[in-house]
Design a protein around this motif. Structure first.
Motif, PDB file in Angstrom:
ATOM      1  N   LYS A   1       0.816  -1.220   0.000  1.00 52.70           N
ATOM      2  CA  LYS A   1       0.000   0.000   0.000  1.00 52.70           C
ATOM      3  C   LYS A   1       0.846   1.266   0.000  1.00 52.70           C
ATOM      4  CE  LYS A   1      -3.843  -2.269   2.317  1.00 52.70           C
ATOM      5  NZ  LYS A   1      -4.561  -2.419   3.599  1.00 52.70           N
ATOM      6  N   SER A   2       2.082   1.178   0.516  1.00 51.67           N
ATOM      7  CA  SER A   2       2.949   2.352   0.575  1.00 51.67           C
ATOM      8  C   SER A   2       3.787   2.541  -0.684  1.00 51.67           C
ATOM      9  CB  SER A   2       3.872   2.264   1.797  1.00 51.67           C
ATOM     10  OG  SER A   2       4.842   1.247   1.614  1.00 51.67           O
TER      11      SER A   2
ATOM     12  N   LYS B   1       4.888   3.541  -4.383  1.00 54.62           N
ATOM     13  CA  LYS B   1       4.546   4.658  -5.265  1.00 54.62           C
ATOM     14  C   LYS B   1       4.890   4.269  -6.683  1.00 54.62           C
ATOM     15  CE  LYS B   1       3.574   7.369  -1.799  1.00 54.62           C
ATOM     16  NZ  LYS B   1       2.271   7.380  -1.291  1.00 54.62           N
TER      17      LYS B   1
ATOM     18  N   LYS C   1       0.828   3.455  -6.022  1.00 54.71           N
ATOM     19  CA  LYS C   1       0.191   2.427  -5.212  1.00 54.71           C
ATOM     20  C   LYS C   1      -0.034   1.167  -6.048  1.00 54.71           C
ATOM     21  CE  LYS C   1      -3.638   1.795  -2.018  1.00 54.71           C
ATOM     22  NZ  LYS C   1      -4.828   2.387  -1.436  1.00 54.71           N
TER      23      LYS C   1
END
Length: 81
Positions: free
Chosen positions: A23-24, A26, A28
């Motif tokens: 989820k973290s 980049k 997502k």
């Protein structure tokens, strides 16, 4: 007798960490997108959901693949912060 579950009753200790790392990322990354990356290493498409929810055991070979795909150490996957 040895019980093969974590203290909270889950079948792995890395699932919550995998979810948080995914989820973290980049940009997502969805469970499906992560599963597609892991399929190259032979994990089935439902593995990510089952790992993150603690329903599935994770082998050492799978830990190596997860650490490479998520770009973290195996130790990071096995520690709870």
């Amino acid at each position: 007798m040895f019980i093969n579950k974590s203290k909270d009753g889950l079948n792995n200790v890395c699932g919550r960490k995998v979810a948080a790392l995914r989820k973290s990322m980049k940009p997502k990354v969805s469970q499906r997108a992560l599963a597609q990356k892991l399929q190259v290493a032979g994990l089935d498409e439902n593995a990510v959901q089952r790992i993150e929810s603690g329903q599935r055991f994770v082998t050492d070979i799978e830990l190596v693949v997860l650490s490479k795909v998520l770009n973290v150490s195996i130790e990071t996957l096995l520690t709870n912060d």
